[in-house]
Design a protein around this motif. Structure first.
Motif, PDB file in Angstrom:
ATOM      1  N   GLY A  67      30.391  13.861  -6.109  1.00  0.00           N
ATOM      2  CA  GLY A  67      29.470  13.213  -5.184  1.00  0.00           C
ATOM      3  C   GLY A  67      28.069  13.216  -5.752  1.00  0.00           C
ATOM      4  O   GLY A  67      27.851  13.566  -6.911  1.00  0.00           O
ATOM      5  N   THR A  70      21.419  13.172  -2.419  1.00  0.00           N
ATOM      6  CA  THR A  70      20.442  12.156  -2.036  1.00  0.00           C
ATOM      7  C   THR A  70      19.693  12.651  -0.806  1.00  0.00           C
ATOM      8  O   THR A  70      19.915  13.760  -0.332  1.00  0.00           O
ATOM      9  N   PRO A  72      18.848  12.288   3.213  1.00  0.00           N
ATOM     10  CA  PRO A  72      19.461  11.707   4.415  1.00  0.00           C
ATOM     11  C   PRO A  72      18.734  10.432   4.842  1.00  0.00           C
ATOM     12  O   PRO A  72      17.517  10.307   4.674  1.00  0.00           O
ATOM     13  N   GLU A  73      19.486   9.506   5.403  1.00  0.00           N
ATOM     14  CA  GLU A  73      18.913   8.218   5.790  1.00  0.00           C
ATOM     15  C   GLU A  73      17.747   8.373   6.764  1.00  0.00           C
ATOM     16  O   GLU A  73      16.782   7.609   6.718  1.00  0.00           O
ATOM     17  N   GLN A 191      20.919  15.865   1.035  1.00  0.00           N
ATOM     18  CA  GLN A 191      22.257  15.569   1.530  1.00  0.00           C
ATOM     19  C   GLN A 191      23.181  15.324   0.345  1.00  0.00           C
ATOM     20  O   GLN A 191      22.770  14.749  -0.665  1.00  0.00           O
ATOM     21  N   VAL A 193      26.698  13.518  -0.714  1.00  0.00           N
ATOM     22  CA  VAL A 193      27.626  12.486  -0.252  1.00  0.00           C
ATOM     23  C   VAL A 193      28.773  12.370  -1.246  1.00  0.00           C
ATOM     24  O   VAL A 193      28.552  12.247  -2.455  1.00  0.00           O
ATOM     25  N   ASP A 195      33.355  11.275  -1.641  1.00  0.00           N
ATOM     26  CA  ASP A 195      34.472  10.491  -1.112  1.00  0.00           C
ATOM     27  C   ASP A 195      35.791  11.216  -1.329  1.00  0.00           C
ATOM     28  O   ASP A 195      35.986  11.888  -2.356  1.00  0.00           O
ATOM     29  N   ASN A 224      29.338  15.530   8.494  1.00  0.00           N
ATOM     30  CA  ASN A 224      30.017  14.353   9.032  1.00  0.00           C
ATOM     31  C   ASN A 224      31.172  13.937   8.127  1.00  0.00           C
ATOM     32  O   ASN A 224      31.044  13.940   6.904  1.00  0.00           O
ATOM     33  N   SER A 226      33.622  10.635   7.902  1.00  0.00           N
ATOM     34  CA  SER A 226      33.798   9.296   8.463  1.00  0.00           C
ATOM     35  C   SER A 226      35.186   9.158   9.089  1.00  0.00           C
ATOM     36  O   SER A 226      36.184   9.587   8.501  1.00  0.00           O
ATOM     37  N   LYS A 237      34.298   8.744   3.386  1.00  0.00           N
ATOM     38  CA  LYS A 237      33.008   9.317   2.986  1.00  0.00           C
ATOM     39  C   LYS A 237      32.700  10.562   3.813  1.00  0.00           C
ATOM     40  O   LYS A 237      32.895  10.585   5.025  1.00  0.00           O
ATOM     41  N   ARG A 239      29.618  13.686   4.390  1.00  0.00           N
ATOM     42  CA  ARG A 239      28.211  14.021   4.168  1.00  0.00           C
ATOM     43  C   ARG A 239      27.996  15.500   4.465  1.00  0.00           C
ATOM     44  O   ARG A 239      28.470  15.998   5.481  1.00  0.00           O
ATOM     45  N   SER A 241      24.894  18.598   4.397  1.00  0.00           N
ATOM     46  CA  SER A 241      23.447  18.810   4.355  1.00  0.00           C
ATOM     47  C   SER A 241      23.124  20.224   3.903  1.00  0.00           C
ATOM     48  O   SER A 241      23.835  21.168   4.205  1.00  0.00           O
TER      49      SER A 241
END
Length: 342
Positions: A67, A70, A72-73, A191, A193, A195, A224, A226, A237, A239, A241
């Motif tokens: 992964g 990055t 977090p949004e 974060q 991320v 898969d 999280n 998905s 996916k 995530r 933190s």
């Protein structure tokens, strides 16, 4: 006389040869690995060979995945053009740290210049028009204090304290309203991320810990998973933190290898390098009970594995601690199968 001298030379040569042979016989070459039988070897020296201890202990059942780190949004902010114009300069690069309000570059815009002129006129006349022109300037991303007569170039500022994550445009680029120029992310909250195939993703739960092989001081927590897989990649996916430790530099957008510990089970734990995979099963060279230099090739039952170790069913092993050959095991196995002696 000549024949006599030649005879003496022959005698001297034979004597020297005899002494040399005797010295060689006194120091015979020691074989590093000596074949005992079709399944056993004797290790006389450990040069280029590693011998490790196997013990019964808890083995971590893991899911391994790749992964990237990055921001977090919710902690990302885009710097977008509010007017049509041209970028005169961008002084920052991806990865640079910035502070809120810091100038990142400059933008030329006829619209801004026109709004600035209206503001200058309103300042002289006063009244409600001044308030309206100030509001218009702020809607275009410019503070009234930045405006001066004839000014057509205005600063592009960072919306928050953080790091430049992406640079969409460059000096000289033409921009329209809404075009993203730069992306800035907060420093500190990161974060991870990654898969998973759906059959593995169902084992991953919120709150599980993530560890990183390349950055062992870091840990993250699954936030999280998905509920659906990506229609293109068919992967799920996840995530996670975590907050970087004080003083610890973590490069943004770093790709890392990670693993999640699902459970632990008691087993004989073998180093992965000791395993010899054959068509009829897995084997390892295990030390003989009577002689620790003798290692026998034994079939083993692997119940689980990760990138560094394997868990082996201990039912067939009366001893719960013994030695195995790790580095060099494959070469020794090849030599046995070819009927060679090292």
């Amino acid at each position: 006389m000549l024949a006599s001298k030649f005879s003496l030379l022959i005698v001297a040569f034979i004597f020297i040869s005899t002494v040399s042979c005797t010295k060689e016989e006194e120091k015979p070459k020691v074989r590093v690995v000596e074949k005992v039988d079709d399944n056993s070897v004797k290790i006389n020296e450990t040069k280029n060979i590693m011998i490790e201890t196997v013990e019964e202990k808890n083995f971590a059942v893991e899911l391994e995945f790749n992964g990237r780190i990055t921001v977090p949004e919710k902690d990302i902010s885009s710097v977008s053009a509010r007017v049509t114009g041209r970028i005169e300069s961008l002084t920052q690069s991806v990865g640079d740290k910035v502070t809120k309000g810091q100038v990142l570059g400059y933008l030329w815009s006829a619209d801004l210049a026109s709004a600035g002129e209206e503001y200058e006129i309103a300042k002289k006349e006063g009244g409600s028009l001044l308030s309206l022109t100030e509001k218009k300037l702020r809607s275009l991303g410019v503070e009234p204090s930045e405006v001066s007569n004839g000014k057509t170039i205005f600063a592009i500022r960072s919306p928050l304290t953080g790091v430049i994550l992406d640079k969409k445009l460059n000096t000289g680029s033409t921009v329209n309203v809404g075009d993203i120029i730069l992306t800035v992310g907060k420093i500190g909250t990161l974060q991870f991320v990654g898969d998973f195939p759906p059959e593995q993703a169902i084992k991953v739960k919120k709150g599980m810990k993530v560890a990183f092989d390349d950055v062992p001081t870091l840990t993250a927590t699954i936030e999280n998973v998905s509920p659906i897989s990506d229609p293109t990649t068919h992967l799920v996916k996840i995530r996670a933190s975590f907050v970087s430790q004080p003083g610890q530099e973590i490069p943004q957008e770093s790709f890392l290898k990670a693993h999640i510990v699902l459970s632990e089970l008691p087993a004989l734990v073998f180093p992965i390098k000791s395993i010899i995979a054959k068509s009829d099963g897995d084997y390892a060279f295990i030390s003989d009970v009577g002689d620790t230099k003798i290692f026998k090739r034994v079939k083993i039952d692997i119940t689980s594995r990760n990138s560094k170790q394997v868990a082996v069913n201990s039912a067939n092993f009366p001893k719960k601690s013994f030695k195995v050959i790790s580095d060099g095991a494959l070469l020794i196995n090849d030599s046995l199968e070819e009927g060679e002696k090292d």
